[in-house]
Design an enzyme around this catalytic site. Structure first.
Site, PDB file in Angstrom:
ATOM      1  N   SER A  99      -9.269  -0.135  16.623  1.00 23.13           N
ATOM      2  CA  SER A  99      -9.070   1.132  17.333  1.00 23.13           C
ATOM      3  C   SER A  99     -10.376   1.689  17.890  1.00 23.13           C
ATOM      4  O   SER A  99     -11.457   1.407  17.388  1.00 23.13           O
ATOM      5  CB  SER A  99      -8.454   2.168  16.394  1.00 23.13           C
ATOM      6  OG  SER A  99      -7.238   1.693  15.887  1.00 23.13           O
TER       7      SER A  99
HETATM    8  N1  SAH Z   1      -6.779  -0.113  11.264  1.00 20.59           N
HETATM    9  C1  SAH Z   1      -7.226  -0.981  12.330  1.00 20.59           C
HETATM   10  C2  SAH Z   1      -6.268  -1.019  13.492  1.00 20.59           C
HETATM   11  C3  SAH Z   1      -5.317  -2.131  13.306  1.00 20.59           C
HETATM   12  S1  SAH Z   1      -4.188  -2.449  14.612  1.00 20.59           S
HETATM   13  C4  SAH Z   1      -8.645  -0.596  12.744  1.00 20.59           C
HETATM   14  O1  SAH Z   1      -9.414  -0.192  11.882  1.00 20.59           O
HETATM   15  O2  SAH Z   1      -9.017  -0.734  13.880  1.00 20.59           O
HETATM   16  C5  SAH Z   1      -2.669  -2.343  13.740  1.00 20.59           C
HETATM   17  C6  SAH Z   1      -2.406  -3.399  12.691  1.00 20.59           C
HETATM   18  O3  SAH Z   1      -1.148  -3.063  12.113  1.00 20.59           O
HETATM   19  C7  SAH Z   1      -2.252  -4.820  13.208  1.00 20.59           C
HETATM   20  O4  SAH Z   1      -3.154  -5.654  12.553  1.00 20.59           O
HETATM   21  C8  SAH Z   1      -0.791  -5.183  12.887  1.00 20.59           C
HETATM   22  O5  SAH Z   1      -0.599  -6.530  12.524  1.00 20.59           O
HETATM   23  C9  SAH Z   1      -0.486  -4.260  11.739  1.00 20.59           C
HETATM   24  N2  SAH Z   1       0.934  -3.949  11.520  1.00 20.59           N
HETATM   25  C10 SAH Z   1       1.897  -3.687  12.442  1.00 20.59           C
HETATM   26  N3  SAH Z   1       3.060  -3.413  11.840  1.00 20.59           N
HETATM   27  C11 SAH Z   1       2.841  -3.509  10.501  1.00 20.59           C
HETATM   28  C12 SAH Z   1       3.669  -3.335   9.350  1.00 20.59           C
HETATM   29  N4  SAH Z   1       4.954  -2.992   9.449  1.00 20.59           N
HETATM   30  N5  SAH Z   1       3.106  -3.510   8.129  1.00 20.59           N
HETATM   31  C13 SAH Z   1       1.801  -3.854   8.002  1.00 20.59           C
HETATM   32  N6  SAH Z   1       0.970  -4.024   9.061  1.00 20.59           N
HETATM   33  C14 SAH Z   1       1.482  -3.850  10.290  1.00 20.59           C
END
Ligand code: SAH
Length: 208
Positions: free
Chosen positions: A59
């Site tokens: 992000s």
């Molecule tokens: N927190 C991260 C952003 C990650 S993007 C940062 O620090 O930048 C969002 C993530 O959520 C992705 O890796 C995706 O695989 C995960 N994701 C999506 N749906 C999910 C679910 N139902 N359970 C667990 N992870 C999920």
């Protein structure tokens, strides 16, 4: 990299209104470039998200700071994060909380994030390869819950697993890549209060 990171904190966070000194200080310290592939190191402190593989992203720094500020994490807090990705947000949370449990549905991302966090010395973190839609009952209730993927609606199990006096931050929206950040709190009697915050753009929180 230290100078780029300093500029990021100054311009992208401070000037846009992130006030929490502790968060600014932590984001000045956490080596964001080590959470992306080597060819992206030079872009790691840019003002936007970056790809981390598997169609997922790290992000934008401002959004990480803003959501963390809204979460108001206290040193004794037990935190649940849904959507570990590369683990950058997890690292920030680990510096504010007692313990962080982070769920990631893509096994390769979960494994590499856990390894990276371990190597960088963030020890109070557990990355678990699981779908987070139903939360993680084993360690509930949580004082704070942060969802870093866009949910079509607020998953009920997450509200159930939020402790009294707890706060949850979650992007919610029916349209792909278009959500509103919601701030959900539970008072000491367990009453749920829902507030609306910024418009945001997250990858989809995958349903069960
Ligand atoms: N927190 C991260 C952003 C990650 S993007 C940062 O620090 O930048 C969002 C993530 O959520 C992705 O890796 C995706 O695989 C995960 N994701 C999506 N749906 C999910 C679910 N139902 N359970 C667990 N992870 C999920």
């Amino acid at each position: 990299m230290d100078n780029l990171r300093h500029q990021m904190v100054l311009h992208q966070l401070g000037r846009r209104g992130i006030k929490d000194k502790k968060i600014l200080e932590i984001m000045e310290r956490v080596p964001r470039h080590l959470f992306v592939n080597e060819e992206l190191h030079a872009s790691a402190y840019d003002d936007g998200p970056l790809p981390i593989g598997y169609d997922q992203t790290i992000s934008q720094p401002y959004i990480v700071a803003f959501m963390t500020e809204q979460l108001n994490v206290q040193p004794h807090n037990n935190v649940l994060e849904i959507g570990t990705g590369c683990g950058y947000q997890t690292a920030i949370l680990s510096q504010l909380a007692k313990k962080v449990v982070s769920l990631e549905r893509i096994p390769e991302l979960a494994e590499s994030a856990q390894l990276r966090l371990q190597e960088l010395g963030y020890a109070n973190v557990d990355v678990i390869n699981a779908n987070g839609w139903n939360g993680y009952k084993q360690e509930a209730p949580y004082d704070r819950i942060i969802v870093t993927a866009g949910a079509k609606k607020i998953p009920e199990p997450l509200i159930d697993q939020l402790a009294n006096g707890g706060i949850m931050v979650i992007p919610v929206g029916k349209i792909l890549f278009s959500q509103t950040l919601r701030i959900i709190s539970k008072d000491s009697d367990g009453n749920v209060i829902k507030k609306t915050s910024l418009p945001v753009r997250f990858v989809r929180l995958v349903n069960k």
